[in-house]
Design an enzyme around this catalytic site. Structure first.
Site, PDB file in Angstrom:
ATOM      1  N   SER A   7       1.044  -1.396  -0.087  1.00 11.60           N
ATOM      2  CA  SER A   7       0.061  -0.178  -0.141  1.00 11.60           C
ATOM      3  C   SER A   7       0.431   1.272  -0.168  1.00 11.60           C
ATOM      4  O   SER A   7       1.714   0.972   0.880  1.00 11.60           O
ATOM      5  CB  SER A   7      -1.075  -0.004   1.531  1.00 11.60           C
ATOM      6  OG  SER A   7      -0.493   0.301   2.353  1.00 11.60           O
ATOM      7  N   GLU A   9       1.554   6.178   0.797  1.00 10.10           N
ATOM      8  CA  GLU A   9       0.369   6.687   1.433  1.00 10.10           C
ATOM      9  C   GLU A   9       0.867   7.975   0.632  1.00 10.10           C
ATOM     10  O   GLU A   9       2.221   8.396   0.661  1.00 10.10           O
ATOM     11  CB  GLU A   9       1.014   6.468   2.773  1.00 10.10           C
ATOM     12  CG  GLU A   9      -0.071   7.651   3.674  1.00 10.10           C
ATOM     13  CD  GLU A   9       0.458   7.159   5.400  1.00 10.10           C
ATOM     14  OE1 GLU A   9       0.465   6.299   6.117  1.00 10.10           O
ATOM     15  OE2 GLU A   9       1.536   8.379   6.266  1.00 10.10           O
ATOM     16  N   THR A  40      -3.128  11.010   4.210  1.00 11.08           N
ATOM     17  CA  THR A  40      -3.446  11.134   6.687  1.00 11.08           C
ATOM     18  C   THR A  40      -4.823  11.864   6.679  1.00 11.08           C
ATOM     19  O   THR A  40      -5.074  12.741   5.578  1.00 11.08           O
ATOM     20  CB  THR A  40      -1.745  11.676   6.671  1.00 11.08           C
ATOM     21  OG1 THR A  40      -1.846  12.886   5.998  1.00 11.08           O
ATOM     22  CG2 THR A  40      -0.939  10.637   6.777  1.00 11.08           C
ATOM     23  N   ALA A  43      -3.763  17.008  12.520  1.00 11.50           N
ATOM     24  CA  ALA A  43      -3.561  17.396  14.239  1.00 11.50           C
ATOM     25  C   ALA A  43      -5.234  17.415  14.592  1.00 11.50           C
ATOM     26  O   ALA A  43      -5.720  18.653  14.019  1.00 11.50           O
ATOM     27  CB  ALA A  43      -2.553  17.296  15.188  1.00 11.50           C
ATOM     28  N   GLY A  99      -3.461  10.515  17.241  1.00 12.26           N
ATOM     29  CA  GLY A  99      -3.145  10.994  16.813  1.00 12.26           C
ATOM     30  C   GLY A  99      -2.676  12.372  17.665  1.00 12.26           C
ATOM     31  O   GLY A  99      -2.235  11.878  19.084  1.00 12.26           O
ATOM     32  N   ASP A 100      -2.382  13.350  17.076  1.00 14.53           N
ATOM     33  CA  ASP A 100      -1.716  14.405  18.007  1.00 14.53           C
ATOM     34  C   ASP A 100      -2.878  15.843  18.389  1.00 14.53           C
ATOM     35  O   ASP A 100      -3.597  16.359  17.740  1.00 14.53           O
ATOM     36  CB  ASP A 100      -0.646  15.087  17.215  1.00 14.53           C
ATOM     37  CG  ASP A 100       0.369  14.913  16.946  1.00 14.53           C
ATOM     38  OD1 ASP A 100       0.939  13.499  17.702  1.00 14.53           O
ATOM     39  OD2 ASP A 100       0.829  14.354  15.456  1.00 14.53           O
ATOM     40  N   TYR A 140       4.827   0.312  16.219  1.00 16.81           N
ATOM     41  CA  TYR A 140       6.148   1.276  16.914  1.00 16.81           C
ATOM     42  C   TYR A 140       6.957   0.126  17.260  1.00 16.81           C
ATOM     43  O   TYR A 140       7.209  -0.577  18.057  1.00 16.81           O
ATOM     44  CB  TYR A 140       6.236   2.187  17.417  1.00 16.81           C
ATOM     45  CG  TYR A 140       4.979   2.888  17.530  1.00 16.81           C
ATOM     46  CD1 TYR A 140       5.098   4.653  16.609  1.00 16.81           C
ATOM     47  CD2 TYR A 140       3.343   3.217  18.035  1.00 16.81           C
ATOM     48  CE1 TYR A 140       4.438   5.498  15.959  1.00 16.81           C
ATOM     49  CE2 TYR A 140       2.681   3.587  17.663  1.00 16.81           C
ATOM     50  CZ  TYR A 140       3.150   4.932  16.588  1.00 16.81           C
ATOM     51  OH  TYR A 140       2.532   6.290  15.912  1.00 16.81           O
ATOM     52  N   HIS A 144       7.171   3.121  20.587  1.00 18.10           N
ATOM     53  CA  HIS A 144       6.261   4.699  20.918  1.00 18.10           C
ATOM     54  C   HIS A 144       7.002   5.618  21.347  1.00 18.10           C
ATOM     55  O   HIS A 144       7.617   5.825  22.865  1.00 18.10           O
ATOM     56  CB  HIS A 144       4.324   5.252  21.323  1.00 18.10           C
ATOM     57  CG  HIS A 144       4.263   6.090  20.723  1.00 18.10           C
ATOM     58  ND1 HIS A 144       4.220   7.086  21.598  1.00 18.10           N
ATOM     59  CD2 HIS A 144       3.241   6.413  19.445  1.00 18.10           C
ATOM     60  CE1 HIS A 144       3.704   8.191  21.419  1.00 18.10           C
ATOM     61  NE2 HIS A 144       2.671   7.778  20.030  1.00 18.10           N
ATOM     62  N   LYS A 160      -5.174  -2.355  21.771  1.00 20.98           N
ATOM     63  CA  LYS A 160      -5.924  -1.925  20.331  1.00 20.98           C
ATOM     64  C   LYS A 160      -6.329  -3.092  19.398  1.00 20.98           C
ATOM     65  O   LYS A 160      -7.281  -2.339  18.954  1.00 20.98           O
ATOM     66  CB  LYS A 160      -4.527  -1.287  19.422  1.00 20.98           C
ATOM     67  CG  LYS A 160      -4.260   0.139  20.031  1.00 20.98           C
ATOM     68  CD  LYS A 160      -3.917   1.224  18.587  1.00 20.98           C
ATOM     69  CE  LYS A 160      -2.368   0.698  18.714  1.00 20.98           C
ATOM     70  NZ  LYS A 160      -1.601   1.917  17.900  1.00 20.98           N
ATOM     71  N   GLN A 171       5.448   2.727  12.124  1.00 24.75           N
ATOM     72  CA  GLN A 171       6.236   3.416  11.557  1.00 24.75           C
ATOM     73  C   GLN A 171       6.955   2.768  10.760  1.00 24.75           C
ATOM     74  O   GLN A 171       8.102   1.996  10.995  1.00 24.75           O
ATOM     75  CB  GLN A 171       6.560   4.190  12.951  1.00 24.75           C
ATOM     76  CG  GLN A 171       7.206   4.855  13.494  1.00 24.75           C
ATOM     77  CD  GLN A 171       6.757   6.028  12.160  1.00 24.75           C
ATOM     78  OE1 GLN A 171       6.378   6.953  11.233  1.00 24.75           O
ATOM     79  NE2 GLN A 171       6.636   7.293  13.685  1.00 24.75           N
ATOM     80  N   GLN A 207      16.077  16.387   6.079  1.00 23.82           N
ATOM     81  CA  GLN A 207      14.693  16.159   5.863  1.00 23.82           C
ATOM     82  C   GLN A 207      14.177  14.482   6.644  1.00 23.82           C
ATOM     83  O   GLN A 207      13.154  14.954   7.856  1.00 23.82           O
ATOM     84  CB  GLN A 207      12.839  15.890   4.808  1.00 23.82           C
ATOM     85  CG  GLN A 207      12.065  15.980   4.344  1.00 23.82           C
ATOM     86  CD  GLN A 207      11.705  15.338   3.478  1.00 23.82           C
ATOM     87  OE1 GLN A 207      11.926  14.364   2.539  1.00 23.82           O
ATOM     88  NE2 GLN A 207      10.792  16.301   2.747  1.00 23.82           N
ATOM     89  N   PHE A 211      12.010  14.173  10.342  1.00 25.32           N
ATOM     90  CA  PHE A 211      11.112  13.093  10.518  1.00 25.32           C
ATOM     91  C   PHE A 211      11.400  12.696  11.747  1.00 25.32           C
ATOM     92  O   PHE A 211      10.242  12.175  12.542  1.00 25.32           O
ATOM     93  CB  PHE A 211      10.484  12.450   9.227  1.00 25.32           C
ATOM     94  CG  PHE A 211      10.384  13.575   7.982  1.00 25.32           C
ATOM     95  CD1 PHE A 211       9.429  14.984   8.563  1.00 25.32           C
ATOM     96  CD2 PHE A 211      10.238  13.600   6.740  1.00 25.32           C
ATOM     97  CE1 PHE A 211       8.862  15.916   7.577  1.00 25.32           C
ATOM     98  CE2 PHE A 211       9.117  13.629   6.181  1.00 25.32           C
ATOM     99  CZ  PHE A 211       8.584  15.217   6.504  1.00 25.32           C
ATOM    100  N   HIS A 261       3.808  -1.299   3.696  1.00 30.91           N
ATOM    101  CA  HIS A 261       3.453   0.766   3.242  1.00 30.91           C
ATOM    102  C   HIS A 261       4.305   1.135   3.099  1.00 30.91           C
ATOM    103  O   HIS A 261       5.004   2.012   3.828  1.00 30.91           O
ATOM    104  CB  HIS A 261       2.205   0.550   4.777  1.00 30.91           C
ATOM    105  CG  HIS A 261       1.554   1.869   4.616  1.00 30.91           C
ATOM    106  ND1 HIS A 261       0.096   1.731   3.619  1.00 30.91           N
ATOM    107  CD2 HIS A 261       1.991   3.268   5.151  1.00 30.91           C
ATOM    108  CE1 HIS A 261      -0.372   3.058   4.262  1.00 30.91           C
ATOM    109  NE2 HIS A 261       0.523   4.107   4.663  1.00 30.91           N
TER     110      HIS A 261
END
Length: 283
Positions: A7, A9, A40, A43, A99-100, A140, A144, A160, A171, A207, A211, A261
């Protein structure tokens, strides 16, 4: 051997130029015949309409698309409305995330959120919509960044899954052993769902470091030093990045990863090149 799924994103563009650029990128990557594209969600739902618009455009072009949905800073009523809108468009897959908080929220505002953890969102989606959605959640392999310990992170993941998640996307990472160990740990803890490996192509050193600092992904020392040695030689960075990430993907798939992904950052070239090297469209 179980079918492996692949997949791609995107993030929802915010300008007319970005919309057209993503349209071209999507058409190029659609040639690879991915299982689905995901889009995506900002936030606190800040890109809510852009997310849905992008998903619908991808679906109208004949491809499966899954919106992300985050819960932190959102109310049950607002999320219920979003879920109903997704259903009205026939969307069947969703990526459910904590999320944030949106910008402007302080630490004290966290208590005003009706949701605090992703498992609560998964529970809510199941309670509201039953089995309508295939629910993906996050994983993660390197923990995380806000988890108290690797054990707590595994426990959070298991919650979850028990809440109703069908599968997970990790991630991004560059240490295959971290992924395999994580999968072993969650299996032993009772979470037996497919865990797709998240892949970030390497095209820009600065970059990538930014990230990775934000999300807690580790860049192995040998990769960091090699990338730094190229300075501003973009061609060498891209060539090295293609080799590193292709090798990583080969090891993950050979070791039993149920799929990959790709985090494209709305760029086509690197993902297309890695996908082609791996011959994924033939699998």
């Amino acid at each position: 051997m179980k079918q492996q799924n692949f997949s791609i994103e995107f993030f929802p563009p915010k300008t007319a130029v970005g919309v057209e650029k993503l349209r071209v990128t999507c058409a190029r990557l659609a040639e690879l015949n991915p299982k689905y594209f995901s889009v995506t969600f900002g936030a606190g739902g800040s890109t809510q309409h852009g997310t849905l618009d992008t998903v619908l455009e991808i679906r109208n072009a004949g491809h499966e698309a899954a919106p992300h949905l985050s819960c932190l800073g959102s109310s049950r009523d607002s999320l219920r409305a979003i879920l109903n809108e997704f259903k009205s468009h026939g969307i069947k897959r969703i990526v459910a995330l904590r999320g944030d908080l949106p910008s402007g929220y302080g630490a004290m505002d966290m208590s005003s959120s009706e949701f605090h953890h992703a498992n609560e969102l998964v529970e809510f989606i199941r309670a509201e919509t039953g089995d309508w959605f295939h629910i993906e959640v996050a994983a993660y392999p390197e923990m995380h960044p806000q988890a108290r310990s690797p054990q707590d992170d595994v426990a959070n993941f298991v919650r979850k899954v028990k809440a109703g998640a069908d599968s997970a996307i990790t991630q991004y990472f560059y240490n295959a052993d971290a992924y395999f160990r994580f999968v072993d740990d969650v299996r032993k803890a009772g979470a037996d769902v497919p865990v797709t490996a998240g892949v970030m192509p390497i095209t820009n050193y600065t970059q990538l470091m930014r990230f990775s600092d934000m999300c807690g992904a580790e860049i192995p020392r040998w990769i960091r030093l090699k990338l730094a040695s190229y300075n501003d030689d973009a061609d060498s960075i891209r060539a090295f990045g293609l080799d590193v990430v292709t090798d990583l993907c080969e090891r993950l798939l050979a070791g039993g990863a149920p799929g990959l992904h790709f985090y494209t950052l709305n760029q086509a070239a690197a993902t297309h090149a890695i996908w082609s090297r791996l011959n994924l469209s033939q699998k």
